[in-house]
Design a protein around this motif. Structure first.
Motif, PDB file in Angstrom:
ATOM      1  N   ARG A  30       0.834  -1.202   0.000  1.00  9.55           N
ATOM      2  CA  ARG A  30       0.000   0.000   0.000  1.00  9.55           C
ATOM      3  C   ARG A  30       0.873   1.257   0.000  1.00  9.55           C
ATOM      4  NH1 ARG A  30      -2.437  -1.021   4.256  1.00  9.55           N
ATOM      5  NH2 ARG A  30      -4.243  -2.127   3.389  1.00  9.55           N
ATOM      6  N   SER A  50       2.394   1.625  -3.435  1.00 17.65           N
ATOM      7  CA  SER A  50       1.363   1.997  -4.410  1.00 17.65           C
ATOM      8  C   SER A  50       0.935   3.449  -4.239  1.00 17.65           C
ATOM      9  CB  SER A  50       0.154   1.069  -4.273  1.00 17.65           C
ATOM     10  OG  SER A  50       0.519  -0.271  -4.530  1.00 17.65           O
ATOM     11  N   GLY A 105       4.971  -1.120  -6.226  1.00 25.28           N
ATOM     12  CA  GLY A 105       3.670  -0.539  -6.522  1.00 25.28           C
ATOM     13  C   GLY A 105       3.630  -0.165  -7.993  1.00 25.28           C
ATOM     14  N   THR A 151      -3.118  -1.170  -8.520  1.00 26.19           N
ATOM     15  CA  THR A 151      -2.668  -2.325  -7.756  1.00 26.19           C
ATOM     16  C   THR A 151      -3.717  -2.614  -6.691  1.00 26.19           C
ATOM     17  OG1 THR A 151      -0.313  -1.882  -8.122  1.00 26.19           O
ATOM     18  CG2 THR A 151      -0.890  -3.219  -6.203  1.00 26.19           C
ATOM     19  N   SER A 178      -3.497   1.475  -4.714  1.00 29.84           N
ATOM     20  CA  SER A 178      -3.141   2.755  -5.323  1.00 29.84           C
ATOM     21  C   SER A 178      -4.369   3.666  -5.287  1.00 29.84           C
ATOM     22  CB  SER A 178      -2.635   2.542  -6.760  1.00 29.84           C
ATOM     23  OG  SER A 178      -3.473   1.647  -7.467  1.00 29.84           O
TER      24      SER A 178
END
Length: 264
Positions: free
Chosen positions: A15, A18, A111, A241, A253
């Motif tokens: 996370r 991303s 990411g 993502t 993302s």
């Protein structure tokens, strides 16, 4: 085929990677206007990524011919579908569209995200292509839940886009993502519902419809990176993502900052 399920701690790291990609695209959005070169955008992206203690993973990434990508982002203008190489000769003009694909490596994970931007005022036909491509991405993501199959994702993208008269590129796919930028499985943007691998919680996927205004046929240019539409008509590309979950996929993302800039 080796599919790696991620733990909650690993998904948190993905996370973060991303979201840095999303912030990079947001930074680039401030500079997308007529007169700007794609090389200028690449330099902005590389500096921003490095300033945030990450690596622009596309730079040096190999293609099937063993050649390394020479830039930090892919800048695909108008009829270029993917893998456009930034250079000082490609100058953005009013009415163009540019897909910027960006990937970073941060804290051991990747990411990946892509957004297609309008340059100045674009035609209604092109606006409709961008809206439909982005919509198809979210329809595909809706199917990326535990218990569904990979084919459900592609089927959702294909049905929506072809119903609206657009071409769905078949030779290029989304992919699994994690410690490596490209992991199993491949994610086709077409297919039969209920077919393919069973989706499980913890799978992380880069879902990325590549949609053409005309025919779906594509061609590889002599640089062995750039892929264009065969008929010369525009193409759009959006990518998120995501983490597969029960009930609803989590998008790691974000387009929120980009969409706020578009409105303003």
């Amino acid at each position: 085929m080796s599919v790696f399920l991620k733990t909650e701690d690993e998904i948190e790291l993905m996370r973060q990677a991303s979201r840095l990609v999303s912030k990079t695209l947001g930074e680039l959005a401030k500079h997308i206007k007529p007169g700007v070169t794609t090389l200028q955008l690449d330099r902005i992206a590389e500096e921003f990524i490095k300033d945030n203690h990450a690596v622009p993973v596309f730079k040096g990434f190999p293609n099937p011919f063993g050649e390394s990508f020479p830039a930090s982002i892919c800048t695909s203008v108008n009829d270029i579908v993917v893998h456009g190489i930034p250079d000082g000769k490609t100058i953005l003009r009013d009415g163009d569209i540019i897909s910027i694909d960006c990937g970073v490596f941060l804290n051991g994970f990747n990411g990946d995200s892509c957004y297609t931007f309008s340059v100045g005022e674009v035609s209604e036909d092109i606006r409709n292509l961008l809206v439909a491509t982005k919509k198809s991405l979210y329809l595909g993501i809706e199917k990326a839940v535990a218990g569904n199959n990979l084919g459900d994702i592609g089927n959702a993208v294909q049905n929506y886009c072809e119903r609206h008269g657009y071409g769905v590129v078949r030779e290029l796919t989304g992919h699994g993502i994690g410690r490596k930028m490209h992991e199993d499985p491949q994610i086709f943007n077409y297919g039969k519902s209920g077919s393919g691998m069973l989706l499980k919680s913890g799978m992380c996927l880069a879902i990325e419809p590549m949609i053409t205004m005309g025919l779906r046929n594509i061609c590889l240019m002599p640089d062995r990176w750039t892929i264009r539409t065969l008929d010369g008509r525009p193409a759009a590309h959006f990518e998120h993502t995501v983490s597969v979950r029960k009930g609803k996929a989590e998008i790691l993302s974000s387009f929120e900052g980009l969409e706020r800039l578009e409105v303003n």
